[in-house]
Design an enzyme around this catalytic site. Structure first.
Site, short mmCIF file in Angstrom:
data_model
loop_
_atom_site.label_atom_id
_atom_site.label_comp_id
_atom_site.label_asym_id
_atom_site.label_seq_id
_atom_site.Cartn_x
_atom_site.Cartn_y
_atom_site.Cartn_z
N PRO A 175 0.81 -1.22 0.00
CA PRO A 175 0.00 0.00 0.00
C PRO A 175 0.84 1.27 0.00
O PRO A 175 1.91 1.31 0.62
CB PRO A 175 -0.76 -0.11 1.33
CG PRO A 175 0.15 -0.90 2.21
CD PRO A 175 0.87 -1.88 1.31
N TYR A 217 -5.91 13.55 -13.40
CA TYR A 217 -6.93 12.49 -13.32
C TYR A 217 -8.33 13.02 -13.07
O TYR A 217 -9.26 12.24 -12.82
CB TYR A 217 -6.62 11.52 -12.16
CG TYR A 217 -5.18 11.14 -11.99
CD1 TYR A 217 -4.52 10.40 -12.97
CD2 TYR A 217 -4.48 11.50 -10.84
CE1 TYR A 217 -3.19 10.04 -12.80
CE2 TYR A 217 -3.15 11.14 -10.67
CZ TYR A 217 -2.51 10.42 -11.65
OH TYR A 217 -1.20 10.07 -11.48
N CYS A 247 0.09 29.26 -14.89
CA CYS A 247 -0.39 29.88 -16.11
C CYS A 247 -1.15 28.90 -16.99
O CYS A 247 -0.81 28.72 -18.16
CB CYS A 247 0.79 30.48 -16.87
SG CYS A 247 1.69 31.64 -15.86
N TYR A 296 0.78 11.21 -3.35
CA TYR A 296 0.93 11.67 -4.74
C TYR A 296 0.68 13.18 -4.87
O TYR A 296 0.24 13.64 -5.92
CB TYR A 296 0.02 10.87 -5.69
CG TYR A 296 0.26 9.38 -5.58
CD1 TYR A 296 1.45 8.83 -6.04
CD2 TYR A 296 -0.68 8.53 -4.99
CE1 TYR A 296 1.69 7.46 -5.92
CE2 TYR A 296 -0.45 7.17 -4.87
CZ TYR A 296 0.74 6.65 -5.34
OH TYR A 296 0.98 5.29 -5.23
#
Ligand code: LLP
Length: 446
Positions: free
Chosen positions: A296, A339, A366, A396
């Site tokens: 994990p 995502y 930007c 992440y």
């Protein structure tokens, strides 16, 4: 769309909201953390990380849980994970370097990667890394060439793609037949790879590995993977006479990012996986003890981390949308752009406040895709200068951070028992030119 105060289920376990609405974590007031360390700031609740490690070890047993360091890694985290008795999965020379420098026993490291370089393989072999997960025939050729003639054998697992749909985002699906990772089970490549490992002097076939994807909520996907891997294990045993000691089913357990998310509990996931694997091994006639291991990442650190931003600009476009711009963005959390990930937000100085205003929280980069929280519920009186927290950004986020637009990467603090510890310092503007040719040197001012 919720209008109520932030859901406690989204907050790390040591979170508290004082009667005056001040939000604290690990006994530290977030407003004070922002003042001391600046914003944007990643804050990790040590108790939440340790608690999750313990849930995993209790559910799967000792020496069966390998933390996937890609989710978040720094020296302090490597030590904490090691201290909790988990092993570490590293997928590059960089991750391996951080873990080794942190003092993790190489035997407790596992090297992954679909394109390991000769140098990465040689470093791992020389250091005595405990497990190398081979991913391609080319890699096997190179590993065979780098194995010393004497000394203990290099312990190898064969990574396979079981042809299973993990029901998650296409970019984080890894177990399908069409994948850059591992050896295909369906076309016989996985069996061929296992036979090759057995035939190469100096390599020991420890087991098989698969990872079907990330942010997975559907336990049936793991059951399907377990069946394929158990079937393969029996075939490998029959073909080679080697008993399979380890079946590693990878990581991937999903977490709650928004109130509506309902991920399986670690204990339920463990029970399902253990039952499925036991049944599948018995049905397939696997002879070895075939211990179940998992890897994990997200579900260890994700819910433990939160990001603290400061609101710099609020732009109301009448009849269209309100943009609330914060001092970070896609450089500290690219998951929204990459995502379409969804988060929630709250104001840590008024954490119990109703959140009846819907806004789009954006960063300072930007591009229009630089969104932090789409359709965020925030208090009606949200104003420039307020702090804004996005919970559940521990996985992440920092690990995929960049210097896009030359924005320095945020600082990271661990909090516990009323103390905050700076585990990664904020990058400075000088850090941003550290790798450049000397600005004062030859050619300067030319
Ligand atoms: N093991 C292997 C071989 C992996 O490739 C991964 C993740 C894990 C374990 C850990 O998976 P986890 O438990 O964290 O789901 N950047 C994406 C996630 C990419 C995952 C890559 N591999 C995201 O932010 O959603």
């Amino acid at each position: 769309m919720t209008t109520s105060a932030v859901d406690p289920e989204l907050l790390p376990r040591s979170s508290r909201i004082a009667p005056d609405g001040q939000f604290s974590v690990g006994g530290c007031r977030v407003e004070a953390l922002a003042e001391e360390f600046g914003t944007p700031l990643f804050v990790y609740d040590e108790a939440e990380i340790r608690g999750r490690c313990r849930e995993y070890v209790a559910a799967f047993g000792p020496d069966s849980v390998i933390y996937a360091s890609k989710a978040f890694l720094c020296t302090a985290l490597a030590r904490l994970i090691d201290d909790e008795g988990l092993m570490l999965d590293v997928a590059t020379a960089g991750e391996m370097h951080v873990a080794l420098r942190a003092g993790v026993d190489p035997a407790r490291l596992e090297l992954h990667g679909n394109n390991k370089s000769d140098a990465e393989l040689a470093t791992a072999v020389a250091a005595g890394v405990g497990r190398i997960v081979v991913d391609s025939h080319d890699e096997l050729d190179r590993l065979a060439a780098s194995v010393p003639v004497t000394g203990p054998p290099v312990r190898v697992l064969v990574r396979v793609t079981p042809g299973v749909d993990a029901h998650t985002h296409e970019y984080v699906t890894t177990g399908a037949d069409d994948s850059k990772f591992g050896f295909n089970v369906a076309n016989g490549d996985a069996l061929r790879a296992a036979r090759r490992v057995v035939d190469i002097d100096g390599l020991e076939l420890v087991g098989l590995h698969c990872h079907i994807g990330s942010q997975v909520f559907v336990l049936a996907a793991y059951e399907a993977a377990a069946q394929v891997v158990a079937g393969l294990a029996a075939e490998v045993e029959a073909a080679t006479g080697v008993e399979i000691a380890e079946l590693n089913i990878g990581g991937g357990l999903g977490i709650r990012y928004q109130s509506a998310d309902d991920p399986p509990a670690i204990a339920d996931y463990a029970r399902d996986l253990q039952d499925a694997l036991r049944a599948a091994c018995a049905a397939a006639g696997v002879k070895g003890a075939a211990r179940l291991l998992v890897e994990p990442g997200r579900s260890i650190v994700g819910p433990a981390g939160l990001t603290v931003y400061r609101v710099g600009t609020i732009k109301e476009i009448d009849g269209v949308r309100t943009y609330v711009a914060v001092d970070g963005g896609m450089s500290d959390n690219v998951r929204v752009a990459l995502y379409g990930a969804r988060y929630e937000a709250f104001v840590p100085t008024r954490a119990a406040a109703e959140r009846e205003r819907i806004v789009t929280v954006v960063g300072k980069h930007c591009e229009s895709g630089d969104i932090v929280v789409r359709d965020a519920s925030v208090p009606a009186d949200l104003a420039v200068g307020d702090l804004l927290v996005t919970p559940d950004t521990g996985a992440y986020g920092y690990s995929m951070a960049s210097n896009y637009n030359k924005v320095p990467r945020p600082a990271v603090v661990f909090v516990a028992d009323g103390r905050a510890r700076l585990v990664i310092r904020r990058e400075t503007l000088e850090d941003l030119v550290r790798l450049d040719e000397d600005p004062e040197g030859p050619g300067a001012g030319g």
